[in-house]
Write an enzyme that holds these catalytic residues in place. Structure first.
Site, PDB file in Angstrom:
ATOM      1  CG  MET A 180      -1.952  -1.131   1.110  1.00  0.00           C
ATOM      2  SD  MET A 180      -2.940  -0.547   1.898  1.00  0.00           S
ATOM      3  CE  MET A 180      -3.033  -0.525   3.860  1.00  0.00           C
ATOM      4  CG  HIS A 188       8.641  -0.636   6.051  1.00  0.00           C
ATOM      5  ND1 HIS A 188       8.587  -1.441   5.933  1.00  0.00           N
ATOM      6  CD2 HIS A 188       7.094  -0.095   6.149  1.00  0.00           C
ATOM      7  CE1 HIS A 188       7.766  -2.166   6.250  1.00  0.00           C
ATOM      8  NE2 HIS A 188       7.200  -1.331   6.581  1.00  0.00           N
ATOM      9  CG  ASP A 218       0.624  -6.830   8.758  1.00  0.00           C
ATOM     10  OD1 ASP A 218       0.384  -6.219  10.075  1.00  0.00           O
ATOM     11  OD2 ASP A 218       1.614  -6.029   7.665  1.00  0.00           O
ATOM     12  CG  HIS A 223       6.809  -2.581   2.366  1.00  0.00           C
ATOM     13  ND1 HIS A 223       6.608  -1.225   2.606  1.00  0.00           N
ATOM     14  CD2 HIS A 223       5.869  -2.934   2.626  1.00  0.00           C
ATOM     15  CE1 HIS A 223       5.621  -1.267   3.199  1.00  0.00           C
ATOM     16  NE2 HIS A 223       5.069  -1.728   3.172  1.00  0.00           N
TER      17      HIS A 223
END
Length: 289
Positions: free
Chosen positions: A28, A32, A154, A35
């Site tokens: 999204m 950082h 996550d 990712h």
């Protein structure tokens, strides 16, 4: 950079004609190192790396931060280029949702993985994971990768995607990327930039408390007592604890003891001065013998 499904399909056709293995990293934005470590992993394993940036409205509740979610597009594109991303896919809201659907109920079709979505974060964020998995399936159909890369930070989201792919027999391999952390231990997140300096100084205590709880549990202390102590310590530090639980990694079912042959992980979610922080650490590995 491509912005439409048609442009993406043209790039996909060109890659397939030369037999390229395609890797996909969904994001999204507000990138950082978490990712970018997935981009690095994809680049090491694939010939073509596609990274999408799309702030998905379907996974935000009406009182959540969709409008204010950070969107530093030029910065993100520079980071992706520097890490060797082949294609940055940045579709507009209306390219993905032509009817400008803002909530899941307005979108004609949606999918769900209910046995994993109603636990942990799903208890307080009704519809969040249904919106996430619906948009993720849509993007997987558009990108058509061989491999897709998701971070363990996550963990519930990761397990939902793994289950979606398994249950629907999607022709893609889900690759896990390890949680990336700041030097002080805070799990990297796009929302960390919303922390005030005071909250940022306190935030690494979330992981510290989890690590201390893990050590106590592995030393034989009872889980209910360890959980209660950890919750109280976080509360005393200014966290508003949403949950702090031990769950089996596969089903995300809460466990009351560590006396199980299944892999168990300690999960926590807490608000700190209005910023929601997530973390998890493994407690035990699966016993296969």
């Amino acid at each position: 950079m491509v912005t439409t499904a048609q442009e993406l399909a043209t790039e996909w056709d060109a890659a397939r004609k030369v037999g390229a293995v395609i890797g996909y990293v969904p994001t999204m934005g507000a990138l950082h190192e978490g990712h970018l470590s997935l981009v690095d992993l994809a680049r090491d394993e694939c010939d073509v790396v596609i990274c999408s940036i799309f702030v998905n409205p379907l996974q935000f509740g009406l009182d959540e931060d969709f409008e204010s979610y950070p969107r530093p597009v030029e910065r993100d594109l520079g980071l992706l280029e520097a890490r060797g991303t082949s294609i940055a896919f940045l579709p507009s809201w209306t390219e993905i949702f032509p009817g400008r659907e803002r909530v899941l109920e307005d979108f004609g079709t949606h999918v769900a993985v209910p046995r994993l979505s109603h636990q942990l974060c799903g208890r307080s964020r009704a519809g969040h994971f249904d919106g996430m998995v619906t948009e993720s399936l849509l993007f997987l159909n558009l990108v058509r990768p061989d491999r897709t890369y998701w971070g363990e930070k996550d963990f519930q989201q990761l397990r939902i995607i793994e289950t979606l792919v398994q249950d629907l027999r999607l022709p893609v391999t889900v690759v896990r990327g390890a949680t990336r952390r700041e030097p002080d231990g805070l799990a990297m997140s796009s929302r960390n930039k919303n922390l005030t300096p005071e909250a940022r100084a306190v935030s690494p205590n979330l992981r510290r408390v989890l690590q201390e709880a893990r050590a106590e549990l592995l030393a034989g202390q009872p889980l209910p007592a360890v959980r209660a102590t950890a919750r109280q310590e976080l509360t005393d530090l200014g966290f508003v604890v949403e949950y702090l639980v031990a769950c089996e990694e596969g089903s995300l079912s809460e466990v009351s003891t560590l006396d199980t042959p299944l892999a168990v992980r300690l999960f926590a979610a807490a608000m700190l001065q209005g910023v929601r922080l997530l973390d998890s650490i493994p407690l035990t590995e699966a016993n296969h013998g």
